[in-house]
Design an enzyme around this catalytic site. Sequence first.
Site, PDB file in Angstrom:
ATOM      1  N   TYR A 264      -8.599 -16.070 -30.045  1.00 30.35           N
ATOM      2  CA  TYR A 264      -8.442 -14.801 -29.341  1.00 30.35           C
ATOM      3  C   TYR A 264      -7.381 -13.919 -29.986  1.00 30.35           C
ATOM      4  CZ  TYR A 264     -11.962 -15.526 -25.863  1.00 30.35           C
ATOM      5  OH  TYR A 264     -13.189 -15.676 -25.256  1.00 30.35           O
ATOM      6  N   HIS A 418      -8.423 -18.695 -20.764  1.00 25.80           N
ATOM      7  CA  HIS A 418      -9.112 -19.281 -21.918  1.00 25.80           C
ATOM      8  C   HIS A 418      -8.421 -20.546 -22.411  1.00 25.80           C
ATOM      9  CE1 HIS A 418     -12.195 -16.311 -22.437  1.00 25.80           C
ATOM     10  NE2 HIS A 418     -11.331 -15.326 -22.483  1.00 25.80           N
TER      11      HIS A 418
END
Length: 742
Positions: A264, A418
């Site tokens: 990410y 996440h």
Amino acid sequence: MRLQPLFVSLALAAPCALLPTASLSAAPAAAARQADTAPVLVTAAQWQQMASEGRRYPWFAKEQARTEATLKKMMKAGIDVPVPRDKGGGRTHEQHKRNYQALLAAGTLYRLTGDRAYVDYARDMLLQYAQLYPTLGPHPEGRGQIPGRVFWQVLNDSVWLVNAIQGYDAIRDALSAEDRNTIESKVFRPMAEFLVSEPKNYDQIHNHATWAVAATGMTGYVLRDQELVEKSLRGSQKDDKFGFLRQIDLLFSPDGYYEEGPYYQRYALAPFLLFANAIERNEPQRKIFARRDGVLLKAVDVLVQSSYGGLFFPINDAILDKGIDTEELVAGIGIAYARTGDDRLLSVAEQQKRLLLSPEGLQVAQALAANKAKPFDYHPMLLRDGPDGDRGGLAILRMNGERGQALVQKDTMQGMGHGHFDKLNWLFYDNGNPVVTDYGAARFLNVEAKRGGIYLAENRSWAKQTVAHNTLVVDEQSHFNGNWKRGEAHAPQVRFFQADADTQIASATMRDAYPGVAFTRTQALLRHPDLGLPVVLDLLQVHGDKAARYDLPLHFNGHIVTTGFEAEHFPSQRPVLGKDNGYQHLWLDARSKPGSEPRSLAWLLDGRFYTYRFGSSAPAQALLVESGANDPEFNLRREPALLQRVDGQKDVTFFSVLEPHGEYNGTAEYVHGADSRIREIVRTRGSDAEVIELRLASGARIALGVADNSATTSEHSVTVDGHVYRWNGSHARLDRSKGDGK
């Protein structure tokens, strides 16, 4: 003859024009109108330089030719602006993605070639969006709290706007006032207002919000709307609690590590750097690239360091095949090189085989043509986590260069939604391959047949669970009971990190992942002349306030060669290991009886052997398992693991060594070095410290002493078979040669 960009032609013609007196008096107003529509994300002068010089540099010329060929195919196919209907991977979803790519390419190529056909194509597409967008409500397949309008999740609407506004900026001064007004009032302004009006997406500290504020901020600059820019920078309420500046302050550590992990970090890097570039060009007084000691530029270097063999370390929710050639990092390398002049980044650009058609891309192309590229130095480092660098970290140990040995110890924060439940997890790479592995995410990105490309149910039931990682599991429960918000409140404590030529070591402690349990992991990458390759030594010390079941998985990549322990096998049936928390996805293939003596497991991967010797302070079972159970839709990969299990203990210490060795060549039909050069691993406990000793076939001994208290500088001593090991401080390498009694 290649056409000059329109703005170049106008600039050259203006001084020669013979204008009547009345026109001369109107010149300031015309100049003001021109300034109001001129490009601001890339300046007219920068476009002119790229148009006049770009084709002289092979990398830039090749990228321009590739972009032209791609866009001409799109133009030949005609404009398609469908009513949104599909999830990710569906036809309408993919078409709108192609459209924003086409808009960006058309604007770029118009500036580089002067060909009005690109303007007409982009204008006509945007006018179709001007008809469509006002009719749209929430997407029919809307996902999450805030569905998008063009896409099923609002994140994709933000990505569309980031790309489309760049293309529009490049053609804006070539449009009629009527077309500009239609496009801006019916597409770009309402899109930006929609994003700002959703605080659950916009006013957040998260990569989704980064894309949103970058989209609205860049739109604000293009539309000359400073109010929109301020909201993008400071949050929708302009109170500095959210917005772009706050995200820079909170999402990155001082070292440039991004809380959600490399995957990410890669995704968020594009909006961070593209918007920062726009800020620098329009408001240089903000000194955005100097904020927090240049953390955005550090983040580019950190992202490259967080890779092996061109692929990112797949910690947390990560797709395994994402790496340094992703378009986000292509942008990052260009912008970082232009700001720093770091020639190491050029070697990364060479691996990417691409660059941006931007001023930064031109600088990369010029430097590559001048042969300025230097090798990128992958080196051991501790990347601190948290805004102040005090919330754990990612330890990276490396030896023997880019394709040599790399050990990653994940001592980081949770990583928000996440994040995976894998405190003190580890990965190991060697010979260009992942050897000790992380599953990453259970997701087939944009594959419509796999639930529309979203994160699958197995991402929650398997990939995030602790047993899917190489770290401690207590009573078959995941860390923080699988609650990421609880996980956000607790981070590991880094005890020490040191990287020398022959000894690299990292250590961290985790408390509160389980009530009443603390565990400390110390790992070292050790080089020795009697070993062909560096080995990994692993020491995991567990202390609990009550008896429990302790499981320690090792997920590995390769084909088992030998099992150095007797085990019961299950040829006629394949039991499932458990019922929940990931255990329901593991088949049990073999199980040993409990024992305390060290055992071994050897496997073969890509022509190299790996021998794993492991033991524990209390009797342990060795279980061989494989993922893929209870998976009726075949969403999981089938991957092997070794699981050590200790039952009914409050405290236990696991210790092991992983040794790469030898070579197998099936083509030439030879095997070298198939036998391990380590004969034994011995763990000895002292009063306040431990020693792990590796006894080699050569007679030499590799020893590592580790103190319980990492802060102490006092002396420690541990006696092993009559030999006293003494050292001061948290740890020490204490090798002995053959016959050495000292």
